[in-house]
Design a protein around this motif. Structure first.
Motif, short mmCIF file in Angstrom:
data_model
loop_
_atom_site.label_atom_id
_atom_site.label_comp_id
_atom_site.label_asym_id
_atom_site.label_seq_id
_atom_site.Cartn_x
_atom_site.Cartn_y
_atom_site.Cartn_z
N LEU A 91 -53.31 2.92 4.92
CA LEU A 91 -52.44 4.04 4.57
C LEU A 91 -52.39 4.23 3.06
O LEU A 91 -52.46 5.35 2.54
CB LEU A 91 -51.03 3.82 5.13
N TYR A 92 -52.34 3.12 2.36
CA TYR A 92 -52.32 3.14 0.89
C TYR A 92 -53.58 3.80 0.33
O TYR A 92 -53.53 4.69 -0.52
CB TYR A 92 -52.19 1.70 0.39
N LEU A 93 -54.72 3.37 0.86
CA LEU A 93 -55.99 3.89 0.39
C LEU A 93 -56.17 5.36 0.78
O LEU A 93 -56.62 6.19 -0.02
CB LEU A 93 -57.14 3.04 0.96
N ALA A 94 -55.79 5.69 2.01
CA ALA A 94 -55.93 7.08 2.47
C ALA A 94 -55.05 8.00 1.63
O ALA A 94 -55.44 9.12 1.31
CB ALA A 94 -55.56 7.18 3.95
N GLU A 99 -55.16 12.48 -2.10
CA GLU A 99 -54.38 13.03 -3.21
C GLU A 99 -52.88 13.06 -2.94
O GLU A 99 -52.18 13.98 -3.35
CB GLU A 99 -54.86 14.45 -3.57
N SER A 100 -52.36 12.09 -2.20
CA SER A 100 -50.91 11.98 -2.04
C SER A 100 -50.49 10.55 -2.33
O SER A 100 -49.86 9.89 -1.51
CB SER A 100 -50.45 12.32 -0.63
N THR A 101 -50.87 10.08 -3.49
CA THR A 101 -50.71 8.66 -3.83
C THR A 101 -49.33 8.11 -3.48
O THR A 101 -48.31 8.76 -3.73
CB THR A 101 -50.96 8.47 -5.33
N ILE B 67 -57.66 5.68 -8.96
CA ILE B 67 -57.79 6.93 -8.19
C ILE B 67 -58.87 7.82 -8.77
O ILE B 67 -59.54 8.56 -8.05
CB ILE B 67 -56.44 7.67 -8.08
N THR B 68 -59.11 7.70 -10.08
CA THR B 68 -60.19 8.50 -10.67
C THR B 68 -61.52 8.09 -10.07
O THR B 68 -62.36 8.94 -9.78
CB THR B 68 -60.23 8.29 -12.19
#
Lengths: 266, 526
Positions: A91-94, A99-101, B67-68
């Motif tokens: 879930l964290y990675l997804a 783009e919903s960190t 994330i980049t």
């Protein structure tokens, strides 16, 4: 749908059912059967879904997370890749990939709020550690195409986009993530199967519309049958069978809350 | 899969799952350094293939895998186009932590010691010899018109592909446009790129795109934008190629905006409906009326070029030309036509990382020289294209196997800055610039010093051998006009004399041609 599915890594990574339905030797040693393997993955999908409602991320993130989890276990064993770590970390990675960190610290906070046994430790470092392992396990293939977008387009095209049909099909699509369909079939065919089931349930005549689509209706029907079988199978003794499977894995995941499966569409 | 003996590396077989070890590659030299991490030129041991390895820095990451890097990997894995850099694979380092079953062993222990993946993760890219800025900044370099058209068309083709696939690059600039010695141009560095949906409803950060190439809507603080932001950057690059130097070299956001308004006019509700509703418009709107002077300033440009530039540098993003329409512009379909990439000359590759070192040496050398009063300062602006293209072009295109025109002359080394992991401005993190301070300043000066405005690096253009004499005295045809042009350009006046010193310098670029010798291009063992 971002980019073209047919040129995507997702398409190239589609597997045969036989490739997905392999119990890792290490899990086999513990006596895990294929049915139990599937059950455990379904349970993890439920867990991710539930956790996501606390963390408050979009549905797309959840669907991606479940897909990552399923991709991981096509290559890795439950024994080595602790589902208790894999599920939240997916879930964290997804969330990052979609783009919903979600901050690792928040995720850990919500994981701890989920029903769990007291011995279970899950800290930020566990998330970060597992994230790297997952990335490697899925070979950095982070793109997932989901049936949702094709679903709304198709419903519109079939003039079935009333609230009742939309809700029913949407729920069916959600439920497909309790199976491995997303690893095996192109997303638009999954969407079509859900429309097919829904139109039968709601007595809508879609025969001519399906005929004009020029898709392989055999595949659509096979997917539909699989979905219906799934509902049929999991009505009986779900909890009991899950407990048996978990016991086999030892302490590995027995603390995951057992969720009663309630198919959203029935 | 052949199993390596315990303690030995299995270098020759790819594992059936997971990623290979970076030990499959032999690092040849570092070619870039940025906040993102180092970039190396490397050779795959098994195949001998030359690649670029971009290290993903993992220390300092509170949120795990950056994330980049996730964005870049995700996007590059879905883009497959001849004008987009190819991500070949991802490798991790080092290998020995795994036992022969590939099970994480000490690996994990090491991570538990707080040393997680310190060895690093590398993105493996196809190797490219140059980037556009580096190439353009080579002393004496002048692109021919067909060459500019060729690069522009490839840039637009690649960008159109990205936009069709709903990817915004968000960092289009010369140093992110890589060029190989086949004349192919590829978009690189998708570290700031992201997917967008067509409805433009998502809020996106406006702190993207290197300052000089950042469009007015971002500078005014909009958070809803689309592909037009990249097209502005393309316009800046296009103008830069034609003009010979960056057209909007702002030091900070307000100055950047001002430079734009000075050339493109002040925005108002007439030329840009809705502009007054953009967040910072009221704070940043020009204090005095300004007319659009683009046509006047660049009146010496070719008519079709100017027409296209007008449409790229349109203030209102909704009226700005799209990549698709730009490809249909008259400019690309009138004589002289874009040339075939393969017909372009081959240049010796060089990398910013080395170049910087060399520059330092040169500066020292120059200091010495100055003290001895042997040298007068000379500046090298970037040269605008050759205007009388037809004739010049024929001379600009030696066949790939043609020997260097000045074979005896040492390669000019103050060349390309490299790209794969160029510095990302003074701070790390996803945003390019610190919230306050001097965005772009440090970065651009580092990279571009010595060109154009020629701040402190007047020694830049000199070859590393430290020849005392400036080019003007080398007796080559075309050398003198080039020197003269350089000084003419250092002034920074927006208006460049059309028929200035370049009129007769058709042969001006000969000294940079390196012929087609691969060994020379990969001259890493210097």
């Amino acid at each position: 749908m971002a980019a073209n599915f047919w040129t995507s890594s997702h398409y190239k990574q589609l597997l045969d059912q036989e490739e997905v339905d392999v119990v890792h030797p290490l899990d086999k040693e513990k006596g895990i059967t294929l049915a139990e393997f599937k059950l455990l993955k379904m349970h993890m999908a439920n867990y991710i879904w539930k956790l996501a409602t606390h963390v408050k991320v979009r549905q797309r993130v959840v669907a991606t997370a479940v897909t990552y989890m399923r991709r991981v276990y096509t290559r890795k064993s439950l024994s080595e890749y602790d589902p208790r770590h894999v599920a939240p970390t997916c879930l964290y990675l997804a969330a990052k990939a979609e783009e919903s960190t979600v901050q690792a610290r928040l995720l850990v906070f919500y994981v701890k709020k989920m029903p769990t046994d007291e011995k279970f430790r899950f800290e930020i470092k566990d998330v970060l550690e597992m994230e790297m392992k997952i990335l490697e396990a899925i070979n950095y293939y982070l793109v997932v195409f989901h049936p949702y977008r094709s679903l709304s387009q198709l419903l519109q095209d079939a003039a079935l986009n009333d609230i009742s049909m939309t809700q029913l099909t949407w729920g069916l699509v959600n439920d497909t993530y309790r199976m491995d369909l997303i690893l095996v079939h192109p997303p638009h065919l999954i969407a079509l199967a859900c429309i097919y089931i829904a139109s039968v349930l709601r007595d809508k005549d879609t025969t001519s519309w399906f005929e004009e689509l020029r898709v392989d209706m055999n595949v659509v029907k096979n997917i539909s049958i699989e979905i219906l079988d799934f509902y049929e199978n999991h009505r009986i003794n779900m909890e009991e069978r899950l407990n048996v499977a978990m016991a086999k894995l030892g302490s590995t995941i027995h603390n995951l809350e057992i969720l009663q499966l309630t198919p959203t569409s029935y | 899969m052949a199993i390596a003996a315990p303690g030995q590396l299995n270098l020759h077989e790819s594992p059936s799952w997971g990623s290979r070890s970076v030990d499959c590659f032999e690092k040849l030299e570092q070619i870039g350094e940025g906040t993102y991490g180092q970039v190396y030129m490397a050779r795959e041991i098994k195949t001998g293939e030359i690649v670029a390895l971009k290290k993903i820095r993992m220390d300092n990451e509170r949120e795990g895998f950056p994330i980049t890097a996730i964005r870049e990997i995700k996007i590059l894995k879905k883009l497959h186009h001849e004008n987009v850099i190819k991500l070949k694979e991802i490798v991790t380092s080092p290998g020995p932590e795994k036992d022969e079953q590939g099970r994480p062993g000490k690996y994990l222990l090491r991570m538990r010691n707080g040393n997680k993946y310190k060895g690093g993760i590398y993105m493996v890219f196809e190797y490219m010899d140059h980037d556009l800025t580096g190439l353009a900044d080579r002393p004496g370099m002048r692109f021919s018109v067909p060459q500019i058209k060729c690069y522009m068309r490839q840039l637009l083709t690649g960008l159109h592909y990205c936009h069709v696939n709903q990817v915004l690059h968000r960092d289009i600039k010369g140093s992110n446009l890589l060029i190989d010695n086949e004349g192919n141009l590829k978009l690189a560095d998708f570290g700031l790129a992201r997917s967008f949906s067509n409805d433009h409803n998502a809020n996106l950060t406006n702190r993207v795109i290197t300052l000089w190439y950042r469009p007015p809507e971002l500078l005014l603080g909009t958070t809803k934008y689309g592909p037009a932001v990249d097209m502005w950057s393309v316009g800046c690059i296009f103008a830069e190629l034609l003009h010979g130097k960056p057209i909007f070299p702002g030091k900070d956001e307000p100055e950047q905006l001002n430079k734009i308004f000075e050339l493109c006019g002040a925005p108002d509700e007439v030329n840009w409906p809705g502009v007054s509703k953009i967040p910072w418009y009221n704070n940043l709107k020009p204090t005095r009326p300004m007319k659009r002077r683009l046509r006047e300033v660049f009146r010496h440009f070719d008519r079709h070029a100017l027409e296209l530039l007008e449409r790229m540098l349109t203030l209102d993003p909704s009226q700005r030309i799209s990549a698709k329409d730009a490809l249909d512009a008259e400019y690309f379909w009138t004589d002289p036509l874009p040339c075939d990439p393969k017909s372009l000359p081959k240049y010796e590759s060089s990398h910013e990382f080395q170049t910087k070192k060399k520059r330092q040496q040169q500066r020292q050398h120059e200091e010495t020289a100055k003290r001895q009063k042997l040298q007068h300062p000379q500046q090298h602006g970037r040269l605008p294209p050759i205007q009388q293209s037809g004739q010049a072009h024929a001379q600009m295109r030696p066949g790939p196997n043609q020997p260097p025109m000045h074979g005896s002359q040492a390669p000019v080394a103050a060349g390309p800055s490299h790209h794969y992991g160029k510095p990302r401005g003074p701070s790390g993190g996803p945003g390019r610039y610190p919230p306050s301070g001097n965005p772009g300043g440090g970065y651009t000066h580092q990279n571009r010093g010595g060109q154009g405005g020629g701040s402190g690096y007047s020694s830049g253009p000199y070859p590393p051998q430290g020849r005392g004499a400036p080019y003007g005295s080398s007796g080559m045809p075309g050398a003198a006009p080039r020197g003269g042009g350089g000084s003419g350009y250092g002034v920074g006046a927006p208006n460049y004399p059309q028929n200035g010193p370049y009129g007769g310098s058709n042969a001006g670029r000969g000294s940079n041609m390196m012929g087609g010798n691969r060994n020379q291009q990969y001259g890493w063992q210097q």
